[in-house]
Design an enzyme around this catalytic site. Structure first.
Site, PDB file in Angstrom:
ATOM      1  N   ASP A 164      13.287  48.079  72.730  1.00 26.76           N
ATOM      2  CA  ASP A 164      13.824  49.599  72.509  1.00 26.76           C
ATOM      3  C   ASP A 164      14.990  49.601  71.678  1.00 26.76           C
ATOM      4  O   ASP A 164      15.512  48.686  71.151  1.00 26.76           O
ATOM      5  CB  ASP A 164      14.072  50.186  74.176  1.00 26.76           C
ATOM      6  CG  ASP A 164      14.670  51.517  73.977  1.00 26.76           C
ATOM      7  OD1 ASP A 164      14.253  52.135  73.007  1.00 26.76           O
ATOM      8  OD2 ASP A 164      15.817  51.850  74.418  1.00 26.76           O
ATOM      9  N   SER A 165      15.403  50.752  71.033  1.00 24.90           N
ATOM     10  CA  SER A 165      16.565  50.843  70.492  1.00 24.90           C
ATOM     11  C   SER A 165      17.832  50.483  71.003  1.00 24.90           C
ATOM     12  O   SER A 165      18.828  49.740  70.304  1.00 24.90           O
ATOM     13  CB  SER A 165      16.693  52.341  70.012  1.00 24.90           C
ATOM     14  OG  SER A 165      16.925  53.358  71.267  1.00 24.90           O
ATOM     15  N   TYR A 176      18.257  55.397  67.614  1.00 23.75           N
ATOM     16  CA  TYR A 176      17.373  55.633  66.757  1.00 23.75           C
ATOM     17  C   TYR A 176      17.166  57.140  66.597  1.00 23.75           C
ATOM     18  O   TYR A 176      16.538  57.482  65.421  1.00 23.75           O
ATOM     19  CB  TYR A 176      15.974  55.132  67.156  1.00 23.75           C
ATOM     20  CG  TYR A 176      15.847  53.432  66.869  1.00 23.75           C
ATOM     21  CD1 TYR A 176      16.960  52.897  66.286  1.00 23.75           C
ATOM     22  CD2 TYR A 176      14.744  53.004  67.360  1.00 23.75           C
ATOM     23  CE1 TYR A 176      16.738  51.444  66.378  1.00 23.75           C
ATOM     24  CE2 TYR A 176      14.370  51.646  67.102  1.00 23.75           C
ATOM     25  CZ  TYR A 176      15.531  50.890  66.821  1.00 23.75           C
ATOM     26  OH  TYR A 176      15.507  49.316  66.537  1.00 23.75           O
ATOM     27  N   GLY A 177      17.584  57.820  67.423  1.00 24.02           N
ATOM     28  CA  GLY A 177      16.992  59.237  67.345  1.00 24.02           C
ATOM     29  C   GLY A 177      17.348  60.290  66.271  1.00 24.02           C
ATOM     30  O   GLY A 177      16.798  60.977  65.775  1.00 24.02           O
ATOM     31  N   CYS A 193      10.116  52.807  73.477  1.00 24.11           N
ATOM     32  CA  CYS A 193      11.075  53.590  72.858  1.00 24.11           C
ATOM     33  C   CYS A 193      10.088  54.888  72.312  1.00 24.11           C
ATOM     34  O   CYS A 193       9.112  54.582  71.623  1.00 24.11           O
ATOM     35  CB  CYS A 193      11.724  53.087  71.504  1.00 24.11           C
ATOM     36  SG  CYS A 193      12.687  54.099  70.641  1.00 24.11           S
ATOM     37  N   ASN A 194      10.391  56.018  72.843  1.00 21.83           N
ATOM     38  CA  ASN A 194       9.492  57.146  72.344  1.00 21.83           C
ATOM     39  C   ASN A 194       9.639  57.487  70.978  1.00 21.83           C
ATOM     40  O   ASN A 194       8.785  57.955  70.402  1.00 21.83           O
ATOM     41  CB  ASN A 194      10.112  58.388  73.182  1.00 21.83           C
ATOM     42  CG  ASN A 194       9.500  58.523  74.596  1.00 21.83           C
ATOM     43  OD1 ASN A 194       8.179  58.773  75.090  1.00 21.83           O
ATOM     44  ND2 ASN A 194      10.117  57.864  75.578  1.00 21.83           N
ATOM     45  N   THR A 195      11.082  57.197  70.354  1.00 17.21           N
ATOM     46  CA  THR A 195      11.020  57.538  68.851  1.00 17.21           C
ATOM     47  C   THR A 195      10.360  56.597  68.026  1.00 17.21           C
ATOM     48  O   THR A 195       9.791  56.967  67.155  1.00 17.21           O
ATOM     49  CB  THR A 195      12.826  57.300  68.563  1.00 17.21           C
ATOM     50  OG1 THR A 195      13.484  58.276  69.425  1.00 17.21           O
ATOM     51  CG2 THR A 195      13.005  57.518  67.253  1.00 17.21           C
ATOM     52  N   GLU A 233      23.892  53.874  76.941  1.00 18.12           N
ATOM     53  CA  GLU A 233      24.437  52.487  76.301  1.00 18.12           C
ATOM     54  C   GLU A 233      25.461  52.062  76.767  1.00 18.12           C
ATOM     55  O   GLU A 233      25.978  50.806  76.553  1.00 18.12           O
ATOM     56  CB  GLU A 233      24.323  52.686  74.758  1.00 18.12           C
ATOM     57  CG  GLU A 233      23.024  52.971  74.073  1.00 18.12           C
ATOM     58  CD  GLU A 233      22.153  51.739  74.278  1.00 18.12           C
ATOM     59  OE1 GLU A 233      22.635  50.477  73.793  1.00 18.12           O
ATOM     60  OE2 GLU A 233      21.021  51.547  74.730  1.00 18.12           O
ATOM     61  N   CYS A 284      12.547  60.020  76.639  1.00 15.70           N
ATOM     62  CA  CYS A 284      13.336  58.890  75.919  1.00 15.70           C
ATOM     63  C   CYS A 284      13.503  57.973  77.345  1.00 15.70           C
ATOM     64  O   CYS A 284      13.837  58.460  78.276  1.00 15.70           O
ATOM     65  CB  CYS A 284      14.545  59.431  75.589  1.00 15.70           C
ATOM     66  SG  CYS A 284      15.887  58.113  75.097  1.00 15.70           S
ATOM     67  N   HIS A 299      15.988  55.790  77.765  1.00 13.42           N
ATOM     68  CA  HIS A 299      17.130  55.892  78.635  1.00 13.42           C
ATOM     69  C   HIS A 299      17.350  56.926  79.603  1.00 13.42           C
ATOM     70  O   HIS A 299      18.274  56.561  80.399  1.00 13.42           O
ATOM     71  CB  HIS A 299      18.360  56.263  77.338  1.00 13.42           C
ATOM     72  CG  HIS A 299      18.426  55.365  76.452  1.00 13.42           C
ATOM     73  ND1 HIS A 299      17.588  55.049  75.182  1.00 13.42           N
ATOM     74  CD2 HIS A 299      19.602  54.449  76.169  1.00 13.42           C
ATOM     75  CE1 HIS A 299      18.059  53.852  74.684  1.00 13.42           C
ATOM     76  NE2 HIS A 299      19.201  53.422  75.057  1.00 13.42           N
TER      77      HIS A 299
END
Length: 293
Positions: free
Chosen positions: A31-32, A63-64, A94-96, A172, A204, A206
């Site tokens: 993931d980011s 990343y968004g 990660c959806n992005t 984060e 997302c 997160h």
């Protein structure tokens, strides 16, 4: 007539699947940043015997709001790292990344790539009011993949896309409570409720760590959907279909890498994962071909 006994010291060969991967090879999840730990958690529940590698690309998170080519490059770097580690499958948690880069990963990677995406299809089947709210990053909302999901599954349903800048950063930092986090969640969730949304999609990885707060703000009549369990289910299906599911009887292990500061990663992963693991520095892309983990 006396038969010859088969020798007993021949090692058992590793089973290999259709991609040539060994069944006891690990699965790479990335993931980011730390959000993909919500997916890793569901994978561990569904596949307790699998060895898991996790990369938190926190040095480049979030990343968004990043350009498309930047996200594609980071996804490729991490995929290459996993391939050097000998993984049998990769999970883009990660959806992005799914919205921007997963098609390219599937083209270039010789192993299965399983990816998370916003749970718009199940939400469309669950809503009673006919209004769905999707909480996601700007890049995810702007992606062609989300547009296709809406076109495919949004007939007769109103889908509200809500960008949520700032929420990734709060996770984060493991700031899952506190006034700032509450204020951000209220600012993003309340407008969706005012427009009639009775189903919220966590777009997302997160955001599941903020699920208790999101549910508290939304109220008990609102359905909140986290697609992480569906990703774990799909990974299990792919491993079984390709004959590369772990055949061991011991609990699987986890190993962690980050592109951010090690001490910070160790603390945040410890808080979100529930233990204090060993965390290593992700090598730069120039070092990947020489790194053996």
């Amino acid at each position: 007539m006396t038969g010859r006994m088969a020798p007993t010291n021949i090692p058992t060969p590793r089973l290999r699947g259709v991609h040539g991967a060994a069944a006891n090879a690990p699965v790479g999840v990335f993931d980011s940043g730390m959000g993909g730990l919500s997916v890793l958690r569901e994978i561990r529940k569904a596949l307790p015997e699998e060895n898991l590698l996790y990369v938190a690309d926190s040095g480049y998170a979030p990343y968004g709001d990043r350009p498309r080519d930047f996200i594609e490059k980071r996804a490729s770097v991490i995929a290459d790292f996993f391939l050097v580690q000998g993984v049998k499958a990769i999970v883009a948690a990660c959806n992005t990344v799914t919205g921007v880069a997963v098609d390219g990963l599937r083209t270039r990677c010789p192993v299965p790539v399983v990816a998370i995406e916003p749970a718009i299809k199940p939400a469309a089947g669950m809503t009673r009011s006919g209004v769905i709210g999707v909480l996601a990053t700007r890049q995810t909302i702007a992606s062609d993949r989300v547009s296709r999901l809406i076109a495919r599954h949004g007939n007769g349903v109103r889908i509200l896309l809500q960008a949520c800048p700032g929420l990734v950063e709060q996770v984060e930092r493991a700031e899952l409570g506190g006034r700032k986090t509450v204020s951000l969640v209220e600012n993003y969730v309340t407008p969706l409720l005012e427009k009639g949304a009775d189903t919220l999609v966590l777009g997302c990885t997160h955001y599941p760590f903020l699920s208790p707060m999101i549910k508290a703000v939304a109220g008990p009549t609102i359905t909140v959907i986290d697609p992480a369990a569906a990703v774990a289910k799909e990974l299990r299906r792919r491993l079984n279909a390709d004959n590369i599911a772990s055949c061991g009887s011991r609990p699987g292990t986890e190993r962690f890498w980050t592109s951010g500061p090690i001490d910070h990663a160790r603390r945040i992963i410890g808080e979100l994962w529930g233990s204090c693991p060993d965390v290593r520095s992700l090598p730069s892309s120039d070092d990947n071909e020489h790194h053996t983990g």
